[in-house]
Scaffold this motif. Sequence first.
Motif, mmCIF file in Angstrom:
data_model
loop_
_atom_site.group_PDB
_atom_site.id
_atom_site.type_symbol
_atom_site.label_atom_id
_atom_site.label_comp_id
_atom_site.label_asym_id
_atom_site.label_seq_id
_atom_site.Cartn_x
_atom_site.Cartn_y
_atom_site.Cartn_z
ATOM 1 N N LEU A 177 -47.724 -0.687 -38.924
ATOM 2 C CA LEU A 177 -49.018 -0.542 -39.589
ATOM 3 C C LEU A 177 -49.569 -1.934 -39.869
ATOM 4 C CD1 LEU A 177 -50.830 1.722 -40.953
ATOM 5 C CD2 LEU A 177 -49.766 1.029 -43.083
ATOM 6 N N PRO A 178 -50.841 -2.168 -39.565
ATOM 7 C CA PRO A 178 -51.399 -3.492 -39.867
ATOM 8 C C PRO A 178 -51.295 -3.803 -41.361
ATOM 9 C CG PRO A 178 -53.108 -1.942 -39.159
ATOM 10 C CD PRO A 178 -51.796 -1.276 -38.930
ATOM 11 N N LYS A 179 -51.246 -5.090 -41.672
ATOM 12 C CA LYS A 179 -51.072 -5.492 -43.079
ATOM 13 C C LYS A 179 -52.306 -5.137 -43.888
ATOM 14 C CE LYS A 179 -47.406 -8.673 -42.763
ATOM 15 N NZ LYS A 179 -47.295 -8.933 -41.311
ATOM 16 N N ALA A 180 -53.445 -5.227 -43.240
ATOM 17 C CA ALA A 180 -54.689 -4.910 -43.964
ATOM 18 C C ALA A 180 -55.608 -4.128 -43.040
ATOM 19 C CB ALA A 180 -55.368 -6.197 -44.411
ATOM 20 N N ILE A 181 -56.303 -3.145 -43.599
ATOM 21 C CA ILE A 181 -57.319 -2.412 -42.843
ATOM 22 C C ILE A 181 -58.593 -2.417 -43.661
ATOM 23 C CG2 ILE A 181 -57.970 -0.209 -41.799
ATOM 24 C CD1 ILE A 181 -55.090 0.505 -41.464
ATOM 25 N N TRP A 182 -59.647 -2.935 -43.065
ATOM 26 C CA TRP A 182 -60.940 -2.942 -43.738
ATOM 27 C C TRP A 182 -61.928 -2.144 -42.907
ATOM 28 C CZ3 TRP A 182 -62.849 -7.095 -47.416
ATOM 29 C CH2 TRP A 182 -61.796 -7.617 -48.171
ATOM 30 N N GLY A 183 -62.663 -1.282 -43.566
ATOM 31 C CA GLY A 183 -63.712 -0.518 -42.874
ATOM 32 C C GLY A 183 -65.066 -0.952 -43.400
ATOM 33 N N ALA A 203 -64.849 -0.815 -47.353
ATOM 34 C CA ALA A 203 -63.648 -0.164 -47.895
ATOM 35 C C ALA A 203 -62.469 -1.069 -47.637
ATOM 36 C CB ALA A 203 -63.431 1.181 -47.213
ATOM 37 N N ASN A 204 -61.740 -1.403 -48.696
ATOM 38 C CA ASN A 204 -60.578 -2.270 -48.481
ATOM 39 C C ASN A 204 -59.303 -1.655 -49.029
ATOM 40 O OD1 ASN A 204 -60.974 -2.527 -51.151
ATOM 41 N ND2 ASN A 204 -61.329 -4.730 -51.160
ATOM 42 N N ASN A 205 -59.348 -0.371 -49.309
ATOM 43 C CA ASN A 205 -58.113 0.316 -49.672
ATOM 44 C C ASN A 205 -58.163 1.711 -49.068
ATOM 45 O OD1 ASN A 205 -59.525 2.134 -51.483
ATOM 46 N ND2 ASN A 205 -59.674 0.395 -52.869
ATOM 47 N N GLN A 206 -57.032 2.383 -49.077
ATOM 48 C CA GLN A 206 -56.911 3.669 -48.407
ATOM 49 C C GLN A 206 -57.910 4.697 -48.945
ATOM 50 O OE1 GLN A 206 -55.437 4.089 -45.686
ATOM 51 N NE2 GLN A 206 -55.905 6.261 -45.568
ATOM 52 N N ARG A 207 -58.089 4.721 -50.258
ATOM 53 C CA ARG A 207 -58.995 5.728 -50.837
ATOM 54 C C ARG A 207 -60.419 5.543 -50.351
ATOM 55 N NH1 ARG A 207 -56.326 3.725 -54.381
ATOM 56 N NH2 ARG A 207 -57.993 2.375 -55.035
ATOM 57 N N ASP A 208 -60.870 4.301 -50.350
ATOM 58 C CA ASP A 208 -62.243 4.054 -49.919
ATOM 59 C C ASP A 208 -62.388 4.260 -48.411
ATOM 60 O OD1 ASP A 208 -62.904 3.583 -52.500
ATOM 61 O OD2 ASP A 208 -62.972 1.395 -52.338
ATOM 62 N N LEU A 209 -61.340 3.898 -47.686
ATOM 63 C CA LEU A 209 -61.348 4.109 -46.239
ATOM 64 C C LEU A 209 -61.518 5.595 -45.928
ATOM 65 C CD1 LEU A 209 -61.095 1.876 -44.177
ATOM 66 C CD2 LEU A 209 -58.662 2.352 -44.006
ATOM 67 N N LYS A 254 -63.112 7.665 -47.649
ATOM 68 C CA LYS A 254 -64.517 8.040 -47.868
ATOM 69 C C LYS A 254 -65.325 7.777 -46.598
ATOM 70 C CE LYS A 254 -64.566 7.109 -52.795
ATOM 71 N NZ LYS A 254 -64.983 6.176 -53.831
ATOM 72 N N LEU A 255 -65.079 6.622 -45.986
ATOM 73 C CA LEU A 255 -65.831 6.306 -44.773
ATOM 74 C C LEU A 255 -65.418 7.233 -43.629
ATOM 75 C CD1 LEU A 255 -65.978 2.394 -44.834
ATOM 76 C CD2 LEU A 255 -67.581 4.059 -45.754
ATOM 77 N N GLN A 256 -64.145 7.606 -43.595
ATOM 78 C CA GLN A 256 -63.693 8.529 -42.557
ATOM 79 C C GLN A 256 -64.247 9.933 -42.790
ATOM 80 O OE1 GLN A 256 -59.556 7.641 -42.941
ATOM 81 N NE2 GLN A 256 -59.684 5.868 -41.570
ATOM 82 N N PHE A 257 -64.362 10.304 -44.052
ATOM 83 C CA PHE A 257 -64.966 11.599 -44.378
ATOM 84 C C PHE A 257 -66.408 11.635 -43.872
ATOM 85 C CE2 PHE A 257 -67.594 14.216 -47.174
ATOM 86 C CZ PHE A 257 -66.908 15.417 -47.146
ATOM 87 N N PHE A 258 -67.093 10.544 -44.097
ATOM 88 C CA PHE A 258 -68.488 10.415 -43.641
ATOM 89 C C PHE A 258 -68.548 10.586 -42.119
ATOM 90 C CE2 PHE A 258 -72.085 7.696 -42.328
ATOM 91 C CZ PHE A 258 -73.082 8.181 -43.147
#
Lengths: 533, 261
Positions: free
Chosen positions: A258-264, A371-377, A379-383
Amino acid sequence: MPNIIRKMEDQYAEYLKDESRSVGEAASISFPKTQAEVLETMRNCLAKGENITVQGSRTGLAASAVPHGGHILNLSRLNHILGLRYDAPRDNFFVTVEPGVLLSQLRKAVADKSFDIKLWNDKSVQTLEKFRAAEWFFTPDPTETSASIGGMVSCNASGARTFLFGPTRNYIEALRVILPNGEVLNIRRGRHFAKERKFKLKTENNEISGDLPSYIMPEVKSAAGYFVHDNMDLIDLFIGAEGTLGVITQIEVRLIRLPKAIWGITAFFPNEPSALEYVKALRNENKKYPWLHRPAAIEFFNCRALDLLRSQKANNPAFAQIQELKPQYHTAVYTELHGHSVQAEEMPVLIGGLGDLINFVGGDEADTWVANNQRDLEKLQFFRHAMPESANMLIDQRRKLDPTLTKLGTDMSVPDRYLNTVMEMYNRDLAEADLENVIFGHIGNNHLHVNILPRNKTDYLKGKELYLKWAQTNVANGGSVAAEHGIGKLKTNMLEVMYGASGINEMRRLKSLFDPNGLINCGNMFAPAKEVK
Amino acid sequence: MMKIIVCTKQVPATNEVKMDPVTNTIIREGVEAICNPFDTYAVEEALRIKEKQGAHITAISMGIPTVAPMLKEVVALGVDEAVLLTDRKFAGADTLATAYTLAKGIGKIGDFDLVICGKQATDGDTAQVGPSLAETLSIPHLTDVGEIKELNSKTIVCRRMTDDGYDELEMDLPCLITVTKEINTPRLPSILGIKKAQKYKVHKFNANICEENDIHIGLSGSPTQVVKTFIPTSAVECQFLKIKALADKLRELSNIEEEGN
Ligand SMILES: Cc1cc2nc3c(=O)[nH]c(=O)nc-3n(C[C@H](O)[C@H](O)[C@H](O)COP(=O)(O)OP(=O)(O)OC[C@H]3O[C@@H](n4cnc5c(N)ncnc54)[C@H](O)[C@@H]3O)c2cc1C
C-alpha cells in the motif's frame, strides 16, 4: 440430478438479470458452495447437453451473466478466501480466493488483516504474521465493489486506478478452470506460452490445441474479445474471456504494498477546455513537470454529469452527503496521487504544484476538494460512484413508463492524441441529435462513459445509431469498443466493428476448440455457432 | 462584522474505538486522532455564515500540543484564527473544568457574537461542555440545533428536532449553540486553503489565561471522577425462525401475555 440444482421459480427471478437491466430465461439454477459441487453440477449439465450461464455478483453491464435458457450456475456462495503466500524476490503477497469472494470482502480482509483461516493450511497461517507487519492492497478498483473476483477476472475489470496499475489481468497469478469437457485445468502465470499464435494446453486426460485468433489488439485500454498476441502467456486467454472458455473456480491474486500516502483531489473548472488541458498536463508527457509522478487515477465529470449530481443531492436523501457543488463548478477532474518513495510530508509539495497547474490552465485552486485521509477519500469515491448510480436510477424511473428503454452507456477508449477529437465528436453529435446525456469516466486513458439517457423510443433509436457511428470512428482511430465492461450479449455488433467478421469467426473457432458443443456462456462476445449457418 | 468562535476537540477516529478488556479504558495507541465529527458540522456552519454575511471565525481547542495540526486542518477549511489552550495544568479536566478553561480562553480572545459547538464529542458522549461553557460565559444557549433559520447582529432563530416535533426558538446574541449532523454537509479543504494553513501558526495559550493557582482548572477543578468504565455486554439475541417456528413463538408469547393479564 445433484441435489443443489433447483427448478427456476419466481423466487429466483432476480437471477434472470444483471445490472444491464436486460432479462433472460432459464430452466434451473444452482448455488454451489464448494468446488466439488461446481464440478458435479457442471458434469451433470454437460452430460445432458444443457447450456450453462455462470454468474458472479451480476453487476455486469453487458448482460454477460444473463442466461439464454438452460442452467444458471451462480457462484456467489463459493466465496472463501483459501490462503496466503509471500514471494520474497517480488515482494508480493498472493491470496487464493474462490470466485464468489466480493471485491469489498477481499479489500476489507486485506485492510483489516483479518481472515477466516478455518480452511487454511499451516503455511498460509504462518505467513499471516509477515503479512500483518506491513500494509498491502489489491489494486483493481471497479467502482462497483460488490463485483465478485470471478466476475472481475472474466471481464478483466478496470477502475480509476487502472491508469497507474493496469487492469485486473496484471494482478492474476493463477487460475483453476473447469473446462467445458468437464476436466480441471490449473494454470499459473509464466508456465504456459503460445508459440506465435499456436497454443497447446494439457488437461487432466486430454490436450487442447490450435490457433489463436490472428487480429492485432489496439494499443489502448481494452476488454473486447479474447486477449491474444504472439507468444502470449496462456493464462491471459481466460482473463477477460467472459466465461466462454470455462468456469473459474479458484483464483490467486497478487497484492502490492500500500502506498505510504494517498491524496485525492477533485478540481472544478469553469469550462471543458481548461479541464482537458489539466488532464493532459497530469499525464505529464516528456516529464514536463519533474515534481509530478504518474497519478494513480484521472477521472472526469462533464457539466451535465455535475448537474445530474446536483439534482440527485437536492432530491434524493441517499445522495445528501455529496458536497455542495457551487454554481461556477462546470467540469470536474478527480486525480489521485500515491506516494511510495516520498514521505507523507512531501505530498504538500505536490499539492502546491497541482494548485499552480490548475490556476495555469484556467481553473482556480480554491475550487478544489482535497482528501488526505481514508475517510475523506471515501467521500470523493462516493461522489464518483454516485455518477453511474444516478444515471441508472434516472433510467429506472423512465423505464417505469416505457420498459423497453435502457441506458446507452459507451465504454470506448482511444489513443492519447485523440482526446480532444473524441470529446468534440461526442459533444457535437449529442447536441445535434438533441439527446440527454452525461459524460464521465476514466479520462486518463481517454476512456469516457457517455451515458445517453433516452426520454423515449425515438431517443433510444437515435442513441443506438450514434453509438455505432462512434464505435466505427474510434476503432478507425485505433481505439477499443469496450475498454472495461466487456462485450457480453449487448455489444456483439460492436466487437464485429472492431475485428470484422473474420476476427469473430476466429474467436468462434477458438471457443469451439474448448467447447465444441457450445454449452458454456454462449452468446457472450459473439452469437453462438449454432445460430450461424 | 460578526465574530464567531467554534469549539473543536481531537478524538480517536470513531470507527476504530477499541476498549482494553483488562483495564476498561480506550486503547489510544495506533488509533488515528481526528477532529470530533460533530465539531466539523460546527466549523462548516460558521463557514457558511461567513460566506453568506461575512464573519470572523476563531477555532478554539483545549488539548496536548499535538492537537495543533488538527487546528491547521480547520484553518485550511477557511477558519481565520486558531487557538490551542495547552498546559500541563489543564490536564485531567472533566467537563466542568474544560468549560471553565474554554471560557477563560474565549475571554482572552475577546468579544464574540456566537459560539458554535458540536452536539457532543464522540469519545465521552456527555454533551455537557457546550451548555456548561454557555453558563460559565453567562450567555443563553440552545442545544441540538439542526438549522439556523435567521441570524442578524442582534438575534438568532434556530430550529431543532425534539421528541414531539420541531422547536423554533429565538435567542439574543451573544449566545451559544450546539449543532447536530442534520445542519449541513461539512466541506473538504481546497488546495488554496491547505497552502494558507501550511504557513499559519496556531496561537497557543497556557495557564496564564487563568489566575495564579486557579483551582477551577485541571484535576483540581474537576468534581466528577470516572470511577469505573466497562464494556456493556449486549443481552439482545437474534434468532432466525422459519414461518412455522415464528408462529409458535408468537403464540407462546401471546399466552404469556394473557396469563400476565
Ligand atoms: C454502478 C456500477 C459501476 C461499475 N463500474 C465499473 C468499473 O469502474 N469498471 C469495470 O470494469 N466494471 C464496472 N462495472 C461493471 C461490473 O461491476 C464488472 O464488470 C464486474 O467485473 C462484474 O463482476 P460480477 O461478479 O458482477 O460478474 P457478473 O456480472 O456476475 O458476470 C460477468 C461475466 O463474468 C462471468 N463470470 C463470473 N464469474 C465467473 C467465473 N467464476 N467463471 C467464469 N465466468 C464467470 C459471467 O458469466 C459473465 O460473463 C460497474 C457496474 C456497476 C453496476
